[in-house]
Design a protein around this motif. Structure first.
Motif, short mmCIF file in Angstrom:
data_model
loop_
_atom_site.label_atom_id
_atom_site.label_comp_id
_atom_site.label_asym_id
_atom_site.label_seq_id
_atom_site.Cartn_x
_atom_site.Cartn_y
_atom_site.Cartn_z
N VAL A 1 36.30 -1.05 52.25
CA VAL A 1 34.79 -2.00 52.61
C VAL A 1 34.19 -1.40 50.98
O VAL A 1 34.52 -0.67 50.44
N PHE A 2 33.86 -3.06 50.35
CA PHE A 2 32.89 -2.64 49.14
C PHE A 2 31.60 -3.22 49.50
O PHE A 2 31.12 -3.92 50.17
N ILE A 3 30.83 -2.75 48.44
CA ILE A 3 29.69 -3.22 48.53
C ILE A 3 29.53 -3.39 46.81
O ILE A 3 29.73 -3.16 46.23
N GLY A 4 28.41 -4.68 46.49
CA GLY A 4 28.42 -5.12 45.30
C GLY A 4 27.72 -6.28 45.13
O GLY A 4 26.65 -6.93 45.57
N TYR A 5 27.60 -6.62 43.72
CA TYR A 5 26.06 -7.72 43.09
C TYR A 5 27.29 -8.68 42.25
O TYR A 5 28.48 -8.33 41.37
N GLN A 6 26.28 -9.77 42.39
CA GLN A 6 26.83 -10.94 41.49
C GLN A 6 26.07 -10.77 40.09
O GLN A 6 24.48 -11.54 40.56
N GLN A 7 25.55 -11.58 38.99
CA GLN A 7 25.04 -11.79 38.38
C GLN A 7 25.82 -12.56 37.06
O GLN A 7 26.72 -12.78 37.12
N VAL A 8 24.32 -13.47 36.94
CA VAL A 8 24.94 -14.54 35.68
C VAL A 8 24.76 -13.84 34.85
O VAL A 8 23.87 -13.40 33.95
N VAL A 9 25.71 -14.08 34.13
CA VAL A 9 25.71 -14.05 32.38
C VAL A 9 25.74 -14.84 30.95
O VAL A 9 25.75 -16.04 31.41
N PRO A 10 24.32 -14.65 30.69
CA PRO A 10 24.18 -15.90 29.81
C PRO A 10 24.96 -16.63 28.76
O PRO A 10 25.25 -17.88 29.05
N GLN A 11 26.01 -16.00 28.21
CA GLN A 11 26.70 -16.40 27.44
C GLN A 11 28.06 -15.61 27.80
O GLN A 11 27.85 -14.78 28.61
N ASP B 1 36.08 -17.75 50.38
CA ASP B 1 37.27 -18.89 50.26
C ASP B 1 36.84 -19.43 49.07
O ASP B 1 37.05 -19.69 48.38
N TYR B 2 34.72 -19.57 49.84
CA TYR B 2 34.91 -20.45 48.82
C TYR B 2 34.20 -19.52 47.30
O TYR B 2 34.29 -20.71 46.07
N TRP B 3 34.05 -18.13 47.85
CA TRP B 3 33.86 -17.15 46.00
C TRP B 3 34.82 -17.40 45.57
O TRP B 3 35.08 -18.17 43.71
N TYR B 4 36.21 -16.90 45.77
CA TYR B 4 37.28 -17.30 45.09
C TYR B 4 37.89 -18.71 44.84
O TYR B 4 38.75 -18.63 43.70
N GLU B 5 37.51 -19.41 45.54
CA GLU B 5 37.99 -20.63 44.62
C GLU B 5 37.46 -21.46 43.68
O GLU B 5 38.19 -22.52 43.16
N GLY B 6 36.40 -20.86 43.53
CA GLY B 6 35.41 -21.38 42.62
C GLY B 6 36.22 -20.62 40.88
O GLY B 6 35.40 -20.92 40.45
N ILE B 7 36.76 -19.25 41.38
CA ILE B 7 37.34 -18.70 40.14
C ILE B 7 38.00 -19.62 38.95
O ILE B 7 39.33 -20.17 39.44
N HIS B 8 37.79 -19.41 37.87
CA HIS B 8 38.97 -20.48 36.78
C HIS B 8 40.22 -19.82 37.31
O HIS B 8 40.63 -18.50 37.75
N PRO C 1 34.92 -17.41 34.45
CA PRO C 1 34.15 -18.68 34.75
C PRO C 1 33.98 -19.15 35.81
O PRO C 1 34.67 -18.83 36.89
N TRP C 2 33.20 -19.71 36.62
CA TRP C 2 32.96 -19.42 37.93
C TRP C 2 32.49 -21.02 38.48
O TRP C 2 31.41 -21.51 37.44
N THR C 3 32.85 -21.53 39.18
CA THR C 3 32.51 -23.31 39.62
C THR C 3 31.90 -23.66 40.63
O THR C 3 32.18 -23.01 41.72
N ASP C 4 30.37 -23.90 41.54
CA ASP C 4 29.95 -23.76 42.29
C ASP C 4 30.58 -24.93 42.82
O ASP C 4 31.30 -25.69 42.35
N ILE C 5 29.46 -25.51 44.05
CA ILE C 5 30.23 -27.15 45.40
C ILE C 5 30.01 -28.08 44.48
O ILE C 5 30.72 -29.05 44.54
N CYS C 6 28.53 -28.10 43.42
CA CYS C 6 28.28 -29.18 43.09
C CYS C 6 28.87 -29.15 41.26
O CYS C 6 29.04 -29.98 40.38
N GLY C 7 29.89 -28.22 41.04
CA GLY C 7 30.88 -28.28 39.80
C GLY C 7 30.11 -28.38 39.01
O GLY C 7 30.85 -28.11 37.42
N ASN C 8 29.03 -26.95 38.79
CA ASN C 8 28.48 -26.69 37.26
C ASN C 8 29.36 -25.12 37.37
O ASN C 8 29.88 -24.54 38.44
#
Length: 532
Positions: free
Chosen positions: A108-118, A50-57, A82-89
């Motif tokens: 069952v899934f396995i995966g990773y998340q990474q920041v996209v610079p732009q 839920d923490y991840w899903y709720e942060g999605i635009h 675009p994703w917003t964390d608990i601090c609003g970033n």
């Protein structure tokens, strides 16, 4: 020449494993690379999702839902949002994952998340440009361009060769790489390198609007007089998406193979006990309970837009809960001899499928080398034809080119008898080993299937691959042998293959292997415009 390997795992912020059920979604294991997210370890599996899903635009949640709804076993997915964390970033995040286990009531899934610079702009994949170089006059003309980043001048304008090099590659490469690239261009016009370097390719990173993309630059001689290159073209094309897809898939496989024990597992699984022993122990019960399922991958004629055949492929629906790829168990069963029983099971199910559904196509069935030298093999095949009242020409036996045959004369006689009685014979994996031509000479063959490795190397810039496939096409025509091209996955490959003269394809571009019911639906829709 520089060929830089893409690192898809840069800027990773976490690695995770998740499960999806009809009424619940959970992330029950997570490794975070961000020290500011230590609190995530205190959340329950449901709260973590839920923490991840709720942060999605909000505008992107539908994309996530659609991807998760339609993903299939062993598929890879990539989602950028675009994703917003608990601090609003707010940051742009790329999530990559693979479904690697499918149970009756959950995936069952396995995966990773990474920041996209732009901000991610997938339309870059279409950006390309073509430059015509006149060697005698030392100038360059921009003949085609779809993005200003590739344009050293306006369209159809001619500039000097030196100006072209300065403007096109300014701030892209270091001085050493620039010099290497300039020499590389020069080599293409030298008399002694006309045939060796008539076509050459280099891949390098390029920043477009602050986003690093991977670009393929290809040189191809177009006018050669008296063994001298008078004109050549340079094609610059953005291939970032396809390169990253390949590397992402490799990285996900490594995650699945190497990080399973780090992420933990609920209950005992294949990863926690000796896999080979478990599969051997469960084999006969699985055979008895019909846990092995036959899938069918269509053979397609893109000119007639019709399915003209199919290949029967085995899948293990382990305890009716998850699918296991044949790569996991085929080699194991070939070693211990179980492949004899498994092959017979597949042949029987395939004949039953043809009979019950009145299939009027030829269905290919794989035959291991053990069967070709096994007493009673020919008689068993003939008994199936008689029992299910099948036209023998509807069965095509595929034997692999990479197999080792102890008694080639016995194998040849067996195949000749089957061919005489109406069955079709296919040489699989043609071009993947060293014995293709020898087997084609020694064994009776109605069809050859070109190995995927040749198709993977096929592109407009790879003249060698094209020449090899053209030679195979010409040889097949003279031998009156049907040719099927396996592993066709892109429109570019299909276009080149049709230009060469291949009219039968098999691959994910048209369809992946399908369960029997789904194959029938596709067959009726494609060939008869009907619903199953």
């Amino acid at each position: 020449m520089s060929n830089r390997r893409v690192k898809v795992y840069e800027h990773i912020i976490n690695i995770w494993k998740a499960e999806l059920k009809p009424m619940s979604r959970k992330v029950y294991s997570l490794i975070s690379m961000n020290p500011n997210e230590k609190f995530l370890s205190t959340l329950s599996a449901t709260k973590l999702f839920d923490y991840w899903y709720e942060g999605i635009h909000e505008d992107y949640k539908f994309l996530i839902d659609e991807k998760l709804k339609h993903i299939e076993f062993d598929d890879d997915i990539e989602i950028v949002y675009p994703w917003t964390d608990i601090c609003g970033n707010t940051r742009w995040i790329r999530t990559c994952a693979r479904m690697y286990k499918k149970f009756e009531n959950k995936s069952v899934f396995i995966g990773y998340q990474q920041v996209v610079p732009q901000i991610y702009m997938p339309e870059y994949e279409e950006y390309k440009a073509e430059y015509k170089i006149n060697v005698l006059e030392g100038n360059v003309t921009l003949t085609m361009c779809t993005h200003e980043a590739f344009a050293p001048c306006t369209l159809n304008k001619t500039i000097s060769y030196d100006e072209f090099l300065r403007s096109l590659f300014k701030n892209l490469l270091n001085d050493r790489d620039k010099e290497n690239l300039k020499n590389w261009f020069a080599d293409s016009a030298k008399i002694e390198n006309v045939y060796q370097y008539g076509t050459r390719t280099i891949i390098y990173p390029k920043s477009i609007n602050g986003v690093v993309r991977y670009i393929k630059v290809t040189i191809k001689a177009t006018i050669i007089n008296n063994n001298t290159v008078d004109e050549f073209i340079i094609l610059a094309q953005d291939i970032d998406n396809s390169v990253r897809r390949r590397e992402r898939s490799r990285f996900l496989v490594r995650l699945i193979n190497n990080l399973e024990y780090m992420l933990g597992e609920e209950g005992k699984s294949l990863a926690e006990e000796d896999q080979s022993e478990l599969l051997i122990r469960e084999f006969h019960d699985a055979l008895k309970n019909e846990d092995f399922e036959v899938y069918y991958q269509p053979k397609y004629n893109p000119i007639k837009h019709r399915i003209i055949g199919a290949e029967a492929l085995i899948r293990w629906n382990f305890k009716k809960r998850k699918l296991i790829s044949p790569d996991t168990f085929i080699l194991l069963f070939e070693k211990n001899g179980y492949i004899i029983e498994l092959d017979k099971y597949v042949w029987q199910k395939t004949c039953e499928f043809i009979h019950q559904n009145e299939i009027d196509l030829s269905i290919s069935m794989n035959v291991s080398m053990k069967h070709l030298e096994y007493p009673g093999f020919k008689e068993y095949i003939e008994s199936l034809v008689k029992e299910y009242q099948i036209d023998p020409s509807q069965l095509c036996l595929e034997f692999t080119e990479t197999a080792q045959y102890d008694d080639i004369n016995y194998v040849s006689d067996t195949l000749l008898d089957l061919q005489y009685n109406g069955l079709k014979l296919s040489l699989d994996d043609f071009g993947s080993g060293y014995s293709s031509l020898s087997l084609l000479k020694d064994l009776p063959v109605d069809e050859i299937k070109i190995d995927k490795s040749l198709v993977d190397s096929l592109s407009t810039s790879n003249d060698k691959a094209i020449y090899i496939l053209e030679t195979i096409a010409q040889m097949s025509n003279k031998l009156n042998v049907t040719t099927v091209v396996e592993g066709v996955e892109t429109q570019e490959q299909l276009k080149l293959l049709r230009k060469i003269g291949f009219n039968t394809i098999q691959g994910y571009l048209f369809s992946k292997p399908l369960p029997a019911k789904d194959f029938l639906e596709l067959l009726y829709k494609t060939n008869y415009n009907l619903k199953a």
